[in-house]
Design a protein around this motif. Structure first.
Motif, PDB file in Angstrom:
ATOM      1  N   UNK A 121      32.397  53.277  32.509  1.00  0.00           N
ATOM      2  CA  UNK A 121      31.751  52.529  33.572  1.00  0.00           C
ATOM      3  C   UNK A 121      31.031  51.372  32.877  1.00  0.00           C
ATOM      4  N   UNK A 122      31.239  50.156  33.317  1.00  0.00           N
ATOM      5  CA  UNK A 122      31.733  49.720  34.613  1.00  0.00           C
ATOM      6  C   UNK A 122      33.221  49.434  34.696  1.00  0.00           C
ATOM      7  N   UNK A 123      33.999  49.689  33.635  1.00  0.00           N
ATOM      8  CA  UNK A 123      35.408  49.315  33.690  1.00  0.00           C
ATOM      9  C   UNK A 123      36.096  49.935  34.906  1.00  0.00           C
ATOM     10  N   UNK A 124      35.783  51.189  35.205  1.00  0.00           N
ATOM     11  CA  UNK A 124      36.391  51.849  36.366  1.00  0.00           C
ATOM     12  C   UNK A 124      36.063  51.087  37.644  1.00  0.00           C
ATOM     13  N   UNK A 125      34.783  50.684  37.794  1.00  0.00           N
ATOM     14  CA  UNK A 125      34.378  49.973  39.006  1.00  0.00           C
ATOM     15  C   UNK A 125      34.973  48.570  39.077  1.00  0.00           C
ATOM     16  N   UNK A 126      35.081  47.890  37.918  1.00  0.00           N
ATOM     17  CA  UNK A 126      35.694  46.558  37.914  1.00  0.00           C
ATOM     18  C   UNK A 126      37.169  46.660  38.285  1.00  0.00           C
ATOM     19  N   UNK A 148      43.606  42.729  34.055  1.00  0.00           N
ATOM     20  CA  UNK A 148      42.592  41.702  34.302  1.00  0.00           C
ATOM     21  C   UNK A 148      41.188  42.280  34.078  1.00  0.00           C
ATOM     22  N   UNK A 149      40.959  43.483  34.576  1.00  0.00           N
ATOM     23  CA  UNK A 149      39.655  44.129  34.390  1.00  0.00           C
ATOM     24  C   UNK A 149      39.385  44.406  32.918  1.00  0.00           C
ATOM     25  N   UNK A 150      40.420  44.796  32.164  1.00  0.00           N
ATOM     26  CA  UNK A 150      40.245  45.075  30.740  1.00  0.00           C
ATOM     27  C   UNK A 150      39.838  43.814  29.979  1.00  0.00           C
ATOM     28  N   UNK A 151      40.401  42.668  30.362  1.00  0.00           N
ATOM     29  CA  UNK A 151      40.034  41.399  29.723  1.00  0.00           C
ATOM     30  C   UNK A 151      38.573  41.069  30.005  1.00  0.00           C
ATOM     31  N   UNK A 152      38.152  41.262  31.254  1.00  0.00           N
ATOM     32  CA  UNK A 152      36.755  41.000  31.619  1.00  0.00           C
ATOM     33  C   UNK A 152      35.822  41.926  30.843  1.00  0.00           C
ATOM     34  N   UNK A 153      36.181  43.199  30.759  1.00  0.00           N
ATOM     35  CA  UNK A 153      35.341  44.160  30.041  1.00  0.00           C
ATOM     36  C   UNK A 153      35.222  43.783  28.566  1.00  0.00           C
ATOM     37  N   UNK A 175      24.953  35.106  32.140  1.00  0.00           N
ATOM     38  CA  UNK A 175      25.804  33.944  32.418  1.00  0.00           C
ATOM     39  C   UNK A 175      27.173  34.090  31.770  1.00  0.00           C
ATOM     40  N   UNK A 176      27.210  34.561  30.518  1.00  0.00           N
ATOM     41  CA  UNK A 176      28.498  34.688  29.833  1.00  0.00           C
ATOM     42  C   UNK A 176      29.349  35.807  30.423  1.00  0.00           C
ATOM     43  N   UNK A 177      28.692  36.902  30.817  1.00  0.00           N
ATOM     44  CA  UNK A 177      29.444  37.998  31.436  1.00  0.00           C
ATOM     45  C   UNK A 177      30.034  37.556  32.773  1.00  0.00           C
ATOM     46  N   UNK A 178      29.242  36.848  33.591  1.00  0.00           N
ATOM     47  CA  UNK A 178      29.746  36.366  34.878  1.00  0.00           C
ATOM     48  C   UNK A 178      30.813  35.295  34.688  1.00  0.00           C
ATOM     49  N   UNK A 182      34.426  35.183  36.394  1.00  0.00           N
ATOM     50  CA  UNK A 182      34.829  34.085  37.274  1.00  0.00           C
ATOM     51  C   UNK A 182      36.100  33.398  36.776  1.00  0.00           C
ATOM     52  N   UNK A 183      36.257  33.269  35.462  1.00  0.00           N
ATOM     53  CA  UNK A 183      37.482  32.685  34.909  1.00  0.00           C
ATOM     54  C   UNK A 183      38.678  33.563  35.270  1.00  0.00           C
ATOM     55  N   UNK A 184      38.515  34.880  35.116  1.00  0.00           N
ATOM     56  CA  UNK A 184      39.610  35.801  35.434  1.00  0.00           C
ATOM     57  C   UNK A 184      39.975  35.743  36.916  1.00  0.00           C
TER      58      UNK A 184
END
Length: 207
Positions: A121-126, A148-153, A175-178, A182-184
């Motif tokens: 978590x949060x990968x499961x939720x993303x 896509x979620x794995x890249x964000x994580x 900011x960097x996490x968001x 947002x890019x993804x």
């Protein structure tokens, strides 16, 4: 009767385990740079060092248990969120770490597998939020939302390590996490929603 006794034993073990982890957190907050040992944690928790070892394990397992505690807390926070907005998942994740900076920084620095800290978590939720966005037509139907979620994580883990190293502050961590999210989302946007998902990138300052 044996079932009741067994249940009580497990309950008492769980309570001692929580006390041990609370003791570890208290020691870290009191002395952020001090070494953590089984003996010091045991004394603080008022249990024997053998109990710490039996219920948690050696020192690296203590960091792993603290990480699991972070993820338990995060899952509780995310459970009360309305809907499945991936931005709220990311915000809640960052907030969890910055709410307890001493413990979270030490845990990430010391745990040799800290790159896995966001895997449960949060990968499961993303993943679920991305899949829901695809179902609603916000993202293209051909998008692999798990990938896509794995890249964000992975990007969020990178931002976390920068924050732990004090290279960025709390605000830039968020900011960097968001930004990575947002890019993804913008890259995967379905045509009718492209402008909507590009909007945060157009209005954002440098991350």
């Amino acid at each position: 009767m044996q079932t009741v006794e067994g249940g009580l034993r497990e309950h008492h073990k769980a309570q001692r385990r929580l006390r041990i982890l609370d003791a570890a957190r208290e020691l870290l907050r009191a002395e952020p740079d001090a070494a953590i040992s089984t003996e010091r944690i045991a004394a603080r928790a008022e249990v024997s060092p053998a109990t710490v070892y039996n219920l948690i394990g050696p020192r690296d397992k203590i960091w792993e248990a603290l990480a699991a505690g972070f993820m338990d807390e995060l899952e509780g926070r995310l459970a009360v969120l309305a809907g499945s907005d991936p931005r709220e998942v990311v915000r809640s994740t960052v907030q969890l770490f910055v709410d307890d900076p001493v413990v979270s920084r030490r845990m990430v620095r010391e745990w040799e597998k800290s790159g896995l800290v966001l895997d449960r978590s949060p990968l499961t939720q993303v993943r679920q939020a991305m899949a829901d966005a695809r179902t609603r037509g916000l993202l293209r139907a051909d998008i692999d939302t798990d990938a896509l979620a794995a890249v964000v994580a992975a990007s969020c883990v990178g931002a976390l390590h920068q924050w732990v190293a004090a290279l960025i502050d709390d605000e830039r961590f968020l900011a960097r996490a968001l930004f990575s999210l947002d890019v993804a989302l913008a890259a995967a946007a379905a045509d009718p929603h492209r402008d909507q998902l590009l909007a945060p990138l157009r209005t954002r300052g440098p991350a």
